[in-house]
Design a protein around this motif. Sequence first.
Motif, PDB file in Angstrom:
ATOM      1  N   LEU A 496       0.841  -1.196   0.000  1.00 36.51           N
ATOM      2  CA  LEU A 496       0.000   0.000   0.000  1.00 36.51           C
ATOM      3  C   LEU A 496       0.874   1.242   0.000  1.00 36.51           C
ATOM      4  CD1 LEU A 496      -2.880  -0.435   2.586  1.00 36.51           C
ATOM      5  CD2 LEU A 496      -3.086  -0.183   0.131  1.00 36.51           C
ATOM      6  N   ASP A 497       0.519   2.218  -0.842  1.00 38.04           N
ATOM      7  CA  ASP A 497       1.279   3.465  -0.792  1.00 38.04           C
ATOM      8  C   ASP A 497       0.621   4.414   0.210  1.00 38.04           C
ATOM      9  OD1 ASP A 497      -0.904   4.623  -2.028  1.00 38.04           O
ATOM     10  OD2 ASP A 497      -0.007   4.612  -4.023  1.00 38.04           O
ATOM     11  N   GLU A 498       1.102   5.643   0.268  1.00 38.85           N
ATOM     12  CA  GLU A 498       0.591   6.550   1.308  1.00 38.85           C
ATOM     13  C   GLU A 498      -0.843   6.976   1.074  1.00 38.85           C
ATOM     14  OE1 GLU A 498       3.376   9.293  -1.112  1.00 38.85           O
ATOM     15  OE2 GLU A 498       3.148   7.185  -0.736  1.00 38.85           O
ATOM     16  N   ASN A 499      -1.350   6.702  -0.153  1.00 44.18           N
ATOM     17  CA  ASN A 499      -2.764   7.018  -0.434  1.00 44.18           C
ATOM     18  C   ASN A 499      -3.661   5.795  -0.285  1.00 44.18           C
ATOM     19  OD1 ASN A 499      -1.254   8.980  -2.815  1.00 44.18           O
ATOM     20  ND2 ASN A 499      -2.454   9.869  -1.191  1.00 44.18           N
ATOM     21  N   ASP A 500      -3.181   4.769   0.375  1.00 47.01           N
ATOM     22  CA  ASP A 500      -3.953   3.528   0.531  1.00 47.01           C
ATOM     23  C   ASP A 500      -4.240   2.878  -0.812  1.00 47.01           C
ATOM     24  OD1 ASP A 500      -4.226   3.046   3.237  1.00 47.01           O
ATOM     25  OD2 ASP A 500      -5.811   4.522   3.454  1.00 47.01           O
ATOM     26  N   ALA A 501      -3.312   3.005  -1.742  1.00 47.32           N
ATOM     27  CA  ALA A 501      -3.531   2.429  -3.073  1.00 47.32           C
ATOM     28  C   ALA A 501      -2.478   1.363  -3.359  1.00 47.32           C
ATOM     29  CB  ALA A 501      -3.462   3.524  -4.128  1.00 47.32           C
ATOM     30  N   TYR A 502      -2.903   0.356  -4.117  1.00 49.72           N
ATOM     31  CA  TYR A 502      -1.967  -0.650  -4.624  1.00 49.72           C
ATOM     32  C   TYR A 502      -1.685  -0.337  -6.088  1.00 49.72           C
ATOM     33  CZ  TYR A 502      -3.407  -3.753  -0.750  1.00 49.72           C
ATOM     34  OH  TYR A 502      -3.669  -4.310   0.463  1.00 49.72           O
ATOM     35  N   SER A 503      -0.481  -0.637  -6.539  1.00 47.39           N
ATOM     36  CA  SER A 503      -0.216  -0.659  -7.976  1.00 47.39           C
ATOM     37  C   SER A 503      -0.104  -2.122  -8.371  1.00 47.39           C
ATOM     38  CB  SER A 503       1.088   0.057  -8.304  1.00 47.39           C
ATOM     39  OG  SER A 503       0.915   1.439  -8.129  1.00 47.39           O
ATOM     40  N   ILE A 504      -0.780  -2.467  -9.449  1.00 50.34           N
ATOM     41  CA  ILE A 504      -0.705  -3.845  -9.947  1.00 50.34           C
ATOM     42  C   ILE A 504       0.309  -3.805 -11.092  1.00 50.34           C
ATOM     43  CG2 ILE A 504      -2.050  -5.803 -10.790  1.00 50.34           C
ATOM     44  CD1 ILE A 504      -3.011  -4.559  -8.067  1.00 50.34           C
ATOM     45  N   LYS A 505       1.513  -4.280 -10.835  1.00 53.15           N
ATOM     46  CA  LYS A 505       2.596  -4.098 -11.802  1.00 53.15           C
ATOM     47  C   LYS A 505       2.770  -5.333 -12.683  1.00 53.15           C
ATOM     48  CE  LYS A 505       6.079  -1.284 -10.570  1.00 53.15           C
ATOM     49  NZ  LYS A 505       7.274  -0.805  -9.859  1.00 53.15           N
ATOM     50  N   ILE A 506       2.750  -5.083 -13.984  1.00 56.31           N
ATOM     51  CA  ILE A 506       2.985  -6.159 -14.943  1.00 56.31           C
ATOM     52  C   ILE A 506       4.429  -6.035 -15.407  1.00 56.31           C
ATOM     53  CG2 ILE A 506       2.233  -7.163 -17.134  1.00 56.31           C
ATOM     54  CD1 ILE A 506      -0.419  -5.592 -16.702  1.00 56.31           C
ATOM     55  N   TYR A 507       5.153  -7.132 -15.330  1.00 59.18           N
ATOM     56  CA  TYR A 507       6.570  -7.090 -15.671  1.00 59.18           C
ATOM     57  C   TYR A 507       6.812  -7.688 -17.060  1.00 59.18           C
ATOM     58  CZ  TYR A 507       7.387  -5.956 -10.794  1.00 59.18           C
ATOM     59  OH  TYR A 507       7.376  -5.338  -9.563  1.00 59.18           O
TER      60      TYR A 507
END
Lengths: 565, 616
Positions: A496-507
């Motif tokens: 979680l980042d500071e905005n309570d958000a996840y990034s869904i990262k595609i590699y």
Amino acid sequence: MRRGALVGYAFAIALLYAVVAAWTPIQGDDWNHWIWSAEHPQGGFLASHFQYSDLVGFLLARCRTFHTLASPVALLAVLTGMFTIAMRRTPRATWDDLLGLALCGALIWVGQPMAGLTRFHTPYAAMYVWGAAVALWLYAPLRCGWDVPRALWPVLFVAGYATGTSTRAIATLTLAGFLLAWKKRPRWYWIALAGLVIGVAVGYARPPWTEFGRVFKRGLEPNLVLLKLPVAEAGKIISLVVALVLVERVSKVRAAGEAPIEGRGWLYAWLPTTIWCLFGPRYNEATLFPSTLVIAIGALPYLLWLATARRLRIFLVAFAAVVQLIAWPIALVHYHRLGAEGAARLAALQAAKPGTVATVRPYSQIASDFWFLGEDLSAAKLRQQVATDVFHVREILLLPAFRRLEPTPNVELALEVDGLSPAELAATAPPALWASEPAAARLQFTAYLKRLRATGKHFAARLAVQNVPWTDPRKLYVAWADANETMLPQIARTNLDENDAYSIKIYGHDLRKFHDAFVIVDDTATKLDYNHGAPRVQPLVIADYVVVVCGTERCLVADAFVPRF
Amino acid sequence: MTARTERLVFWGAVVAMWAVFEVQAFHTPVLLDDWYQLTWHRHHAFGLASIWEYGHYNYFHFNPRIGDVILMMVNGPRAIHLVATPLVQMAFLPLAFAVIFARWPRPTLRDLSLLVILQTLVWLAMPIPGIVYFYRPFATNYLWAFTTMLGLFAVYRLELARPAGAQRWWLVPLMLPLGWVAGMGNEHTGPTAMIAMAALVWWAWKQKRLRAWMVSGLVGLYIGYPMLFFAPGQHLRYAGMATKASPIKLLAERGLSGTGGITIDFLAEAQLALDVVLVAVLIGLARGGLRELPRKTVVAASAFLAAALGMVGTLFASPTVGERLFFAPVVLFCAALVLFADWLLETPAARRFLVIACTLLFAWQVERMVQVLAEGYAENAHRLSLLAAAPANSVAVIPPYDKYKRSRWWWGDDLQYASLREYVANEVYDLSGIEYDQHLHWSEPTPHDHFVATRTFDPPLSPAEDQKLAPRYIPTFWEWALVQLRRSIAMGPIGDVAGHRLVHYVVDMADSPFADPKHRPIRVLDWTPAALTFIDGRMFDDPNGQPYVRIWAPSMPAGPTDAYVEACGETRQVRLQDDVFDHIGPMIPIDFVCRGTYTTFVCQPDVCWFAGRYWR
């Protein structure tokens, strides 16, 4: 008497470790070996796993008897190896050497962060205890100037390879030790070095990769903060030595002879080893085991020199005894209780009928601590893998629920295969249950693809999503493979980042095959910024979140989760 | 190097250090407790009367430490902070040096090395050096306070180290207030200081060197500390936290593991400083050049260590344990280390290592402190300008600080606390609220409800008269609603209404989404001159991370019938659980369904009591 005491000490340590090993539950990375076995009923582990730590991990996880019988020997090899390298000779049946061995054990308890977990959690034991055991005894002949008989040279090669493929810190440290001893190389040196170099090359060539990016991106100060722990832990051992040296200098207590001077070299070796541990992969407290051994080896000659003074000897005997008399009973009590809980869980899972939901109690200790890993099935992905692959149940329900428990997302999947007759398809033994967590399902699909490809037929296989409300004309899948492409991307959900958000990262290259992103919550799809393969989701309520990325023709469920608060 | 060059280098270093502290003073932002001082200065002209009034109120109703009065002063006219704070920070080193070595530092390279080593080790061993030095509320309560204590002891140490001299009667009236101020400094330093002072005076008496001023300083300290410890404000501060458990009870509750944990925390922090000296010892040993350790050094170091551990031991019985409280014991711990460093400086290899390592570490720490504070100050100045520019009674929208996280150097974003946002908005800027321009993981959400107060006077006031006494707002946090009540009674307006006496004051919750099936009033606190009733409930996570609002048992209303949690637009009835962990009181379990505020209620047949909030 002295021989009896030495043997008795070794036997006691081995017995205690064996008892704890027998009670230690299957946890964490152990399950990966169980999953591999379930996916490969025909066996062939060695054909696809070339690393010593993998092999040992597999043996320990799959055969508890082997763990119970062999791991105590590995621990004894570590203790005697430390002594041998520190004193440039093997331990003898003397009271001094018995004290030396006991101090080795005590120093690990005192100086290793999370020492109980590092020793007893099976995957850590496989990597660090077994890895250190072989590395120490590979280096011991060089350190002691032994002439190794020609008949044992193949063993040295294998030991070199095993050391090189144990952990990267152990491998690199041993390789550095060998290279620094370049000038006094004996005849067998090249054999051992060859094995070691090949092992190191294999170890570094395979994923997970050394985390240069992560460490350098973190910046100086966060890395210094991380180094604070090993500095503090090593400081305990250094403090002990220096405090006793000061007592020796200030009081009338006098140790015999001159102070050993080798400690500095080990101190110099400790710092780069510790820094190298930061690069992981997977940096945690257990990763620091090699640097603890280095500082303990450096301390031992000082301590044994100080022990030549009677009063300091009494103190050191008491120190070694008290530390172990405190540590081992605590370990036994912990693992007796938690081992019983683990055994009950395993029995419940093994007794569950295929296709049902198996209910087990969470461990009474959820969080990780000095002794125990805590609840290992709180993450939905591993829980689903274990459920579907190992025990063939739909879900493992942990009851009562707890705060760190990640609920399982409910993505229902169906396999679609073109190009194979029903009989051929049945022969490929498709999984009866697909995980409802996309990442776990993709791993199942990866394993199944190998069986499909083994048929030698041209086929197209897709893992289609059944129950997610999706009105877009592009079809929705979790993975697919056909003549044109195999879509099994590596996808990770960030913290979680500071905005309570996840990034869904595609590699990897796959991220270029998509350009749209959506999140589906409560039957409603909302468009997200694709963000170059890292769409961002801000889950503020507990619900099923399904993150979808779309290309021109198809869409992929990149991730599905129920947030934990 | 000639003596003259050494002098030049020494004084050059002193000037450079002063310049650093001056820059830091200039870059000091308004953070957290500073805001309360701004409110004071908003309503009171700065002067002796104002200082007295503030100190008097604090002593009887709030934080009785002398440091809080100093905080009010350094938050007053800026020149006071710019002049006084760097001076105190500069004074710390020579005073500590005098206490350690029983002499003043001389302008030589060796003494400069020792001063650099001391400052480096103190900063290294402290968990939050940048905050204790440059966040005004901590600086005045801990750095100023302990520097005063060092000043007190330096006089004794210098006197007893030199041949017996004159009586110096003129010191008598000076030492009494110095001792008193030192005693009023901190709760956890006093007991050890009193023991040390008694030992010094006893020793002086045994040596027939006792002077009147020594007794005067002792008397001051022995008056000051009890005055601080038993101050009426201690019973009211932090909503009376200090009264919830006696020191003995706290000690018993903490037990071996709790007290051991505090000691280990302290030693773990001090370990870094210790390691630097240990490595120097090893280097000295390896070079075989260590001289015999003087017995005097060992005795003095042992005394400092014992004092440091004594102060850590005092924390065992303290209701609050925080990193800032380690400052004084860290200084004493480092005093012991510096005595060893002085011995190590005799050995060239160890000296080289110590001086180079400490100079590098010193430079690095100064660089971090200066850079971080300058960046933080710029962000703070921007925030202040936004708040000042916002229209009255509006909700100001502000960006979060880039440096929102707390670190060794910087406090972090202080407006993460909803209660502080509400306070700053209403008390300092006449706004109705302050909100961040984005959802933030670390920021406490503003509650949806608000509190209303009902005042009852004897004889009653007319509604119009009563309305004149209404404050601008009632804080939606019970601790602050209580502080507002106490301040209003002590300093007006409701405590001093001619011909009328306040007999009842009730704070209720309004506009709450709580759906009580029986529609009972929601009470926050109920005050009469004879009794104060409120539920003291606070956030608590059990060892497995399960969230609760835990209620301090004595504050539970009699005969509770039902309990509720309101959150995310829903009201759920819950069952109170026993506190099997610390036996503090009943616990209201929280079941997360969204990110937001979870408000809890405990009800009696005719009224529901607000029982505390949990936010996630």
